[in-house]
Design a protein around this motif. Structure first.
Motif, PDB file in Angstrom:
ATOM      1  N   LEU A 138      38.888  29.787  55.827  1.00 45.81           N
ATOM      2  CA  LEU A 138      40.237  29.460  55.378  1.00 45.81           C
ATOM      3  C   LEU A 138      40.439  29.856  53.919  1.00 45.81           C
ATOM      4  O   LEU A 138      41.487  30.393  53.547  1.00 45.81           O
ATOM      5  N   HIS A 139      39.428  29.603  53.096  1.00 42.97           N
ATOM      6  CA  HIS A 139      39.517  29.920  51.673  1.00 42.97           C
ATOM      7  C   HIS A 139      39.844  31.397  51.460  1.00 42.97           C
ATOM      8  O   HIS A 139      40.722  31.739  50.658  1.00 42.97           O
ATOM      9  N   ARG A 140      39.158  32.269  52.181  1.00 41.20           N
ATOM     10  CA  ARG A 140      39.431  33.704  51.999  1.00 41.20           C
ATOM     11  C   ARG A 140      40.834  34.070  52.470  1.00 41.20           C
ATOM     12  O   ARG A 140      41.525  34.861  51.822  1.00 41.20           O
ATOM     13  N   HIS A 141      41.267  33.500  53.589  1.00 41.02           N
ATOM     14  CA  HIS A 141      42.622  33.779  54.060  1.00 41.02           C
ATOM     15  C   HIS A 141      43.665  33.324  53.025  1.00 41.02           C
ATOM     16  O   HIS A 141      44.670  34.013  52.796  1.00 41.02           O
ATOM     17  N   LEU A 142      43.439  32.171  52.420  1.00 39.48           N
ATOM     18  CA  LEU A 142      44.368  31.665  51.418  1.00 39.48           C
ATOM     19  C   LEU A 142      44.402  32.588  50.195  1.00 39.48           C
ATOM     20  O   LEU A 142      45.477  32.900  49.659  1.00 39.48           O
ATOM     21  N   GLN A 143      43.236  33.032  49.767  1.00 39.96           N
ATOM     22  CA  GLN A 143      43.175  33.976  48.652  1.00 39.96           C
ATOM     23  C   GLN A 143      43.909  35.270  48.988  1.00 39.96           C
ATOM     24  O   GLN A 143      44.676  35.807  48.171  1.00 39.96           O
ATOM     25  N   ASN A 144      43.681  35.755  50.199  1.00 41.81           N
ATOM     26  CA  ASN A 144      44.312  37.006  50.622  1.00 41.81           C
ATOM     27  C   ASN A 144      45.826  36.907  50.621  1.00 41.81           C
ATOM     28  O   ASN A 144      46.526  37.818  50.156  1.00 41.81           O
ATOM     29  N   MET A 145      46.354  35.816  51.142  1.00 43.53           N
ATOM     30  CA  MET A 145      47.801  35.677  51.206  1.00 43.53           C
ATOM     31  C   MET A 145      48.407  35.530  49.812  1.00 43.53           C
ATOM     32  O   MET A 145      49.510  36.016  49.547  1.00 43.53           O
ATOM     33  N   GLN A 146      47.690  34.883  48.914  1.00 43.35           N
ATOM     34  CA  GLN A 146      48.200  34.732  47.551  1.00 43.35           C
ATOM     35  C   GLN A 146      48.234  36.062  46.804  1.00 43.35           C
ATOM     36  O   GLN A 146      48.985  36.206  45.840  1.00 43.35           O
ATOM     37  N   ARG A 147      47.458  37.040  47.248  1.00 39.72           N
ATOM     38  CA  ARG A 147      47.474  38.361  46.622  1.00 39.72           C
ATOM     39  C   ARG A 147      48.862  38.999  46.696  1.00 39.72           C
ATOM     40  O   ARG A 147      49.199  39.866  45.884  1.00 39.72           O
ATOM     41  N   TYR A 148      49.627  38.611  47.720  1.00 34.63           N
ATOM     42  CA  TYR A 148      50.931  39.234  47.922  1.00 34.63           C
ATOM     43  C   TYR A 148      52.032  38.608  47.065  1.00 34.63           C
ATOM     44  O   TYR A 148      53.189  39.024  47.134  1.00 34.63           O
ATOM     45  N   GLY A 149      51.690  37.600  46.274  1.00 36.25           N
ATOM     46  CA  GLY A 149      52.663  36.989  45.380  1.00 36.25           C
ATOM     47  C   GLY A 149      53.661  36.069  46.052  1.00 36.25           C
ATOM     48  O   GLY A 149      54.755  35.839  45.534  1.00 36.25           O
ATOM     49  N   ILE A 150      53.299  35.526  47.211  1.00 35.53           N
ATOM     50  CA  ILE A 150      54.200  34.670  47.983  1.00 35.53           C
ATOM     51  C   ILE A 150      53.620  33.260  48.049  1.00 35.53           C
ATOM     52  O   ILE A 150      52.418  33.093  48.279  1.00 35.53           O
ATOM     53  N   PRO A 151      54.436  32.209  47.844  1.00 38.81           N
ATOM     54  CA  PRO A 151      53.940  30.836  47.946  1.00 38.81           C
ATOM     55  C   PRO A 151      53.282  30.559  49.295  1.00 38.81           C
ATOM     56  O   PRO A 151      53.770  31.017  50.333  1.00 38.81           O
ATOM     57  N   VAL A 152      52.176  29.797  49.268  1.00 39.33           N
ATOM     58  CA  VAL A 152      51.402  29.511  50.474  1.00 39.33           C
ATOM     59  C   VAL A 152      51.320  28.005  50.701  1.00 39.33           C
ATOM     60  O   VAL A 152      51.067  27.238  49.761  1.00 39.33           O
ATOM     61  N   VAL A 153      51.549  27.591  51.935  1.00 35.63           N
ATOM     62  CA  VAL A 153      51.400  26.201  52.361  1.00 35.63           C
ATOM     63  C   VAL A 153      50.444  26.184  53.558  1.00 35.63           C
ATOM     64  O   VAL A 153      50.484  27.089  54.396  1.00 35.63           O
ATOM     65  N   VAL A 154      49.606  25.166  53.635  1.00 36.15           N
ATOM     66  CA  VAL A 154      48.628  25.081  54.728  1.00 36.15           C
ATOM     67  C   VAL A 154      49.061  24.025  55.745  1.00 36.15           C
ATOM     68  O   VAL A 154      49.437  22.910  55.375  1.00 36.15           O
ATOM     69  N   SER A 155      48.998  24.411  57.004  1.00 37.11           N
ATOM     70  CA  SER A 155      49.228  23.464  58.104  1.00 37.11           C
ATOM     71  C   SER A 155      47.893  23.145  58.754  1.00 37.11           C
ATOM     72  O   SER A 155      47.223  24.035  59.286  1.00 37.11           O
ATOM     73  N   ILE A 156      47.493  21.875  58.696  1.00 39.77           N
ATOM     74  CA  ILE A 156      46.284  21.424  59.399  1.00 39.77           C
ATOM     75  C   ILE A 156      46.735  20.928  60.769  1.00 39.77           C
ATOM     76  O   ILE A 156      47.288  19.833  60.913  1.00 39.77           O
TER      77      ILE A 156
END
Length: 555
Positions: free
Chosen positions: A359-377
Motif C-alpha cells: 500500500l505504501h508504494r501505491h500511495l507514493q506512486n499516486m502522489q507523484r501525479y500531484g493529486i490529493p490521495v485518500v485511502v479507503s480501508i
C-alpha cells in the motif's frame, strides 16, 4: 445472501427517471428495457455543455485471493455522496464474459453497493461486447478474403498482425492454423485469438471521442506488412466505414443505476493487465458533466489501471482527477505480508505491517501525479479493531487521511466517512496533475520510467524480438506514443509470486506492439497472455437458471 439475491430483491427505478437525474429527457436516451438504456450522441453533446464536476479516480493495491473490492467501494462511495446531498455519477467498465464464466467475477460491485440490473450487465448487457467481437472478426475475414482474391496490397501472410477475438477465456485458441483443406478455403496460415477486451478494437472504442474519430482510428489500425516490409492499415482495405457501422450503437455509453438509484454509466471493458483498463472517454466525460462528482474506477492495482488512466487516458479528458481513492483491505495486506490465505481470519499485526509496504508504494506512486490521495480501508467482518488501528496509524504517518468503509454490508451509509474525506480533499486541496512522462521521449526511456518509478524495478531488458520490434517502431515514426504495459496484476514486478513491494528486479519486455488506432504501444512483460484460460473449476459450474428464468449462482 449472494450478490445476485440482493440485486433481485431491489426494484430499479424506470430508466427515464434516472435520466432526469442527469438532466436528460426521454427523447435523448434509447431504452433497451425499463432499467437500462443507451445515451444518444445528442445526449452526450448536451451533457458536455454543462460545467465540469469533480473527478474521483478509484484504484487499489495489487489484487490478491483475499479480495480488495474496488468496484464495490466506487459504488458505495457514490451512494454515500448522494446521501450527503451531492449529485454523483459513476463511470464503470463493462464486464467480460471471460471472468464471469471463469474466476474473477463481475464488475458491478457487491453486497449492498452494486449496480442494477446485475445479471444483465454481467452477461450480454446491450450487446457492446458482441459488436466489438463481430467488428474484430469481420476485419480478420476481410484480410483473409483480400489474400484469397489476389492480394493486391502484396500482404505477406506470415506478417499479418491482426488476430481474431472472442470474449471468453479459451486457451485452445491462443495459437491456431486457418485455411486448411481445399484452395477455396483460403490461404493456410498461422493465426490466433485475443480475448475481446484485450483487442485493439476495444481500445479504439474506449478512446474515441465521436463517430468520426472512431472511423479515423479504425482506419489507422495496423493489420499487416507487405512482402517488402511496408505497413498495411485498415484504410488500405477501405473498410473502416463498414467497421464503424458495426460499432454505431456500441459507441454509445449505457445508462443504469445503483441499488440506491445513483446514475451509473457503463461503457467499454479493457482489462488493465493486458490492455489500458479504463472505461471509455465518452462515458467518463459524460459523468464529469452530468453531476458535480464523477467517480471512475481503473482496473486492477494502481500500478496498472491508475497509471494507465493518468498517463494514457487523462490527456484526452477535459480535466484530470481531483482526488484519487486507493482501496485496501487488511486481509490483502496480511496476505502480502506472508500470512497464509487460510489463516487470514486470524489477527496478525506483524504480517499487516509487513504487507503495508505494498500500500505504501501505491500511495507514493499516486502522489507523484500531484493529486490529493485518500485511502479507503474496505472492512471485512474478520478485521479486528487492533488491526484497523494499526493500519490507520501507518497511513496517518504518511500524512494521509483514511476512512474505514463498510459499503458491502451497509451500502451508502457505510461510506459516509469516506465521502466526507473525499469532499474535503476535492474542496480544500489543489490538484496539480503532472504526467509521469512525455510522449516524445524515446520508447525505452518511457518504459524505464514506468518500471523504475512505479514498479520499483532496477532496469528494463528487451528480448531480441522486442529489440527488433523497437527498431521497426522507430523506423516508421511510431515511437511518440504512450506506453501500455501488459504484465501480471498480482505483483509490481512481472513475476506473480513477488508480493509486497519488490525492488531491484529487471522487467523483461518480450514484445513491443504498436497499436496505432488506439494510439499507444503495448509492451508485453513476463509471461502475460492476451487470451487467458479458464480455471479447473470455472464459475460457470455454479451458474444456473430455472423454468421461470430465475438466475442463480452469478456471484
Amino acid at each position: 445472501m449472494e450478490d445476485i439475491e440482493i440485486a433481485q430483491q431491489n426494484t430499479p427505478e424506470p430508466i427515464e427517471k434516472i435520466a432526469t437525474k442527469i438532466g436528460l429527457t426521454s427523447d435523448l436516451i434509447e431504452p433497451y428495457s425499463h432499467d437500462k438504456a443507451k445515451l444518444s450522441m445528442a445526449a452526450l453533446q448536451q451533457l458536455n455543455q454543462n460545467p465540469a464536476g469533480k473527478l474521483v479516480l478509484v484504484t487499489s493495491i495489487n489484487p490478491t485471493p483475499a479480495g480488495e473490492g474496488k468496484s464495490t467501494v466506487t459504488v458505495g462511495l457514490a451512494d454515500a455522496l448522494q446521501r450527503r446531498g451531492q449529485h454523483p455519477v459513476i463511470a464503470l467498465r463493462e464486464p467480460s464474459l471471460g471472468p464471469v464464466m471463469g474466476m474473477k467475477g463481475g464488475a458491478t460491485g457487491g453486497g449492498y453497493a452494486q449496480v442494477m440490473p446485475m445479471a444483465d450487465i454481467n452477461l450480454h448487457f446491450t450487446g457492446d461486447m458482441h459488436a466489438l467481437t463481430a467488428a474484430n472478426n469481420t476485419l480478420a475475414a476481410l484480410i483473409d478474403n483480400h489474400l484469397h482474391q489476389g492480394n493486391a496490397l502484396n500482404i505477406d501472410p506470415k506478417r499479418i498482425v491482426w488476430k481474431r477475438a472472442l470474449d471468453i477465456n479459451d486457451r485452445a485458441l491462443r495459437e491456431t492454423v486457418i485455411g486448411l483443406g481445399k484452395p477455396a478455403n483460403g490461404e493456410m496460415r498461422q493465426d490466433g485469438f485475443d480475448i475481446t477486451v484485450a483487442s485493439e478494437m476495444m481500445a479504439v472504442l474506449c478512446l474515441a471521442t465521436d463517430l468520426e474519430d472512431l472511423k479515423k482510428r479504425l482506419g489507422q489500425i495496423l493489420i499487416a506488412y507487405t512482402k517488402d516490409r511496408q505497413p498495411v492499415f485498415v484504410r488500405d482495405l477501405k473498410v473502416e466505414g463498414a467497421l464503424t457501422v458495426l460499432l454505431k450503437d456500441a459507441i454509445k455509453p449505457n445508462l443504469v443505476q445503483t441499488l440506491e438509484h445513483t446514475p451509473t454509466i457503463i461503457h467499454g471493458g479493457p482489462f488493465a493487465n493486458i490492455a489500458h483498463g479504463c472505461n471509455s472517454i465518452l462515458a467518463t466525460e459524460a459523468a464529469i458533466h452530468a453531476g458535480n462528482y464523477a467517480l471512475t474506477e481503473a482496473g486492477f492495482g494502481a500500478d496498472l489501471g491508475a497509471e494507465k488512466f493518468l498517463d494514457i487516458v487523462t490527456p484526452h479528458l477535459s480535466k484530470a482527477p481531483d482526488v484519487i481513492v486507493v482501496v485496501a483491505t487488511i486481509r490483502a495486506l496480511k496476505y502480502n505480508g506472508g500470512q497464509a490465505l487460510a489463516e487470514l481470519n486470524t489477527e496478525n499485526t506483524r504480517a499487516l505491517e509487513k504487507g503495508y509496504l505494498n500500500l505504501h508504494r501505491h500511495l507514493q506512486n499516486m502522489q507523484r501525479y500531484g493529486i490529493p490521495v485518500v485511502v479507503s480501508i474496505n472492512r471485512f467482518t474478520t478485521d479486528t479493531e487492533n488491526e484497523l488501528a494499526v493500519l490507520q496509524d501507518l497511513i496517518s504517518q504518511e500524512g494521509l487521511t483514511s476512512a474505514v468503509t463498510d459499503v458491502h454490508e451497509r451500502g451508502g451509509e457505510g461510506g459516509l466517512d469516506l465521502a466526507d474525506f473525499v469532499i474535503e480533499a476535492a474542496t480544500e486541496e489543489q490538484s496539480d496533475y503532472t504526467r509521469l512522462y512525455q510522449d516524445d521521449r524515446p520508447v525505452l526511456d518511457k518504459l524505464t520510467t514506468i518500471a523504475q518509478e512505479i514498479y520499483g524495478a532496477k532496469d528494463v531488458e528487451l528480448t531480441s524480438k522486442a529489440k527488433q520490434q523497437l527498431r521497426l517502431i522507430e523506423k516508421n515514426g511510431w515511437d511518440a506514443m504512450p506506453i501500455c504495459i501488459a504484465k501480471t496484476q498480482y505483483s509490481f514486478s512481472d513475476q506473480p509470486k513477488l508480493l509486497g513491494a519488490p525492488s531491484g528486479f529487471t522487467l523483461t519486455v518480450r514484445d513491443l506492439i504498436p497499436k496505432l488506432g488506439a494510439g499507444f504501444i503495448v509492451a508485453l512483460a513476463g509471461n502475460i497472455l492476451t487470451m487467458p484460460g479458464l480455471p479447473k473449476h470455472p464459475a460457470a459450474e455454479k451458474i444456473d437458471i430455472d423454468r421461470n428464468g430465475h438466475i442463480t449462482g452469478l456471484f
